[in-house]
Design a protein around this motif. Structure first.
Motif, PDB file in Angstrom:
ATOM      1  N   ASN A 100       0.840  -1.199   0.000  1.00 15.80           N
ATOM      2  CA  ASN A 100       0.000   0.000   0.000  1.00 15.80           C
ATOM      3  C   ASN A 100       0.887   1.266   0.000  1.00 15.80           C
ATOM      4  N   THR A 102       0.126   4.287   0.449  1.00 16.96           N
ATOM      5  CA  THR A 102      -0.167   5.228   1.533  1.00 16.96           C
ATOM      6  C   THR A 102       0.687   4.913   2.761  1.00 16.96           C
ATOM      7  N   ILE A 103       0.848   3.625   3.023  1.00 20.06           N
ATOM      8  CA  ILE A 103       1.669   3.212   4.171  1.00 20.06           C
ATOM      9  C   ILE A 103       3.121   3.626   3.939  1.00 20.06           C
ATOM     10  N   LYS A 106       3.522   7.320   4.526  1.00 17.21           N
ATOM     11  CA  LYS A 106       3.552   7.623   5.971  1.00 17.21           C
ATOM     12  C   LYS A 106       4.902   7.250   6.567  1.00 17.21           C
TER      13      LYS A 106
HETATM   14  C1  LIG Z   1      -3.893   1.785   2.273  1.00 16.67           C
HETATM   15  O1  LIG Z   1      -3.734   2.190   3.617  1.00 16.67           O
HETATM   16  C2  LIG Z   1      -4.566   3.274   3.947  1.00 16.67           C
HETATM   17  C3  LIG Z   1      -4.164   3.744   5.321  1.00 16.67           C
HETATM   18  O2  LIG Z   1      -3.797   2.698   6.161  1.00 16.67           O
HETATM   19  C4  LIG Z   1      -6.001   2.812   3.891  1.00 16.67           C
HETATM   20  O3  LIG Z   1      -6.845   3.870   4.244  1.00 16.67           O
HETATM   21  C5  LIG Z   1      -6.296   2.352   2.481  1.00 16.67           C
HETATM   22  O4  LIG Z   1      -7.588   1.831   2.404  1.00 16.67           O
HETATM   23  C6  LIG Z   1      -5.315   1.301   2.039  1.00 16.67           C
HETATM   24  N1  LIG Z   1      -5.502   1.021   0.617  1.00 16.67           N
HETATM   25  C7  LIG Z   1      -5.603  -0.202   0.154  1.00 16.67           C
HETATM   26  C8  LIG Z   1      -5.763  -0.337  -1.321  1.00 16.67           C
HETATM   27  O5  LIG Z   1      -5.595  -1.185   0.887  1.00 16.67           O
END
Ligand SMILES: *[C@@H]1O[C@H](CO)[C@@H](O)[C@H](O)[C@H]1NC(C)=O
Ligand SMILES: *[C@@H]1O[C@H](CO)[C@@H](O)[C@H](O)[C@H]1NC(C)=O
Ligand SMILES: *[C@@H]1O[C@H](CO)[C@@H](O)[C@H](O)[C@H]1NC(C)=O
Ligand SMILES: *[C@@H]1O[C@H](CO)[C@@H](O)[C@H](O)[C@H]1NC(C)=O
Ligand SMILES: *[C@@H]1O[C@H](CO)[C@@H](O)[C@H](O)[C@H]1NC(C)=O
Ligand SMILES: *[C@@H]1O[C@H](CO)[C@@H](O)[C@H](O)[C@H]1NC(C)=O
Length: 187
Positions: A100, A102-103, A106
């Motif tokens: 992910n 986003t991780i 961060k």
């Molecule tokens: C990625 O991580 C974020 C924050 O932890 C989360 O909100 C999001 O749903 C995740 N995306 C996927 C594709 O799993």
């Protein structure tokens, strides 16, 4: 002219006390919290390794880091190097893993925050050569450790298993970051 001299003197004094005063800059729990947050983020990247046994590898973490009795200057250099290298590692191609983004973003924020707070002290140590030969050699060994990891990833074409193996090593080695952070910021 005289005033300029005084300003320069004041600046110099500020610089020369950075390493000593940094422990008052940000409290230890904030640094520890950021290390812990970074660990948790890396731990969240999915990947159990029982399918990847054949890719196991010993990257030979420099043993002296576990045994050495550090001075603050040496510890700061090691922490900074580990954060920097961890950042650069996860900046490589991990598209095979499905991790992910986003991780990872961060994680970069946490690592950058820590590096930013260590940077003034690190710069001073490097500029004024406040490190010993032994500490310099340890830094070289650490760089070699991470370059072995990078070579391995490249050799394995950044495969999912290779990443999972590397992630496991990086997680384990956080014990060093905890220990040295506690030492540098004890207050
Ligand atoms: C990625 O991580 C974020 C924050 O932890 C989360 O909100 C999001 O749903 C995740 N995306 C996927 C594709 O799993
Ligand atoms: C890590 O250090 C190298 C060499 O000093 C530098 O080029 C690189 O930009 C640094 N990486 C980060 C994420 O700060
Ligand atoms: C990243 O690695 C994948 C294979 O895991 C490859 O298909 C892709 O071309 C690579 N991307 C870059 C930018 O090198
Ligand atoms: C890891 O999780 C992401 C989303 O949670 C998923 O898309 C991906 O396929 C998973 N990767 C593996 C290897 O299980
Ligand atoms: C070791 O010390 C030299 C200067 O004496 C410096 O140029 C070099 O960057 C140092 N190595 C590391 C890894 O810090
Ligand atoms: C770092 O990780 C490697 C395994 O990848 C391990 O052999 C080494 O003991 C670890 N070092 C520390 C201090 O945890």
């Amino acid at each position: 002219m005289a005033n300029v001299g005084i300003v320069q003197m004041a600046l110099l004094l500020c610089f020369s006390t950075t390493a000593l005063s940094m422990k008052y800059d940000v409290p230890r729990f904030r640094h520890r919290g950021s290390i812990s947050a970074s660990w948790t983020l890396i731990n969240q990247l999915n990947g159990t390794s029982h399918y990847c046994l054949q890719d196991r590898m010993d990257f030979k973490f420099p043993e002296e880091i576990k045994l050495q009795k550090f001075r603050k200057e040496g510890a700061i250099l090691v922490i900074h190097e580990m954060l920097n290298q961890t950042f650069d590692l996860f900046n490589r191609n991990f598209s095979s893993t499905g991790w992910n983004e986003t991780i990872i973003e961060k994680l970069f924020e946490e690592l950058s925050w820590q590096m930013d707070h260590l940077e003034p002290a690190r710069r001073e140590i490097m500029k004024e050569k406040k490190f010993t030969l032994k500490e310099n050699i340890t830094q070289e060994h650490l760089k070699e450790y991470y370059s072995r990891i990078e070579d391995y990833l490249e050799d394995k074409s950044y495969s999912r298993c290779a990443w999972i193996v590397v992630r496991g090593h990086i997680l384990k080695n956080f014990s060093v970051l905890y220990k040295l952070t506690d030492f540098v910021f004890k207050n």
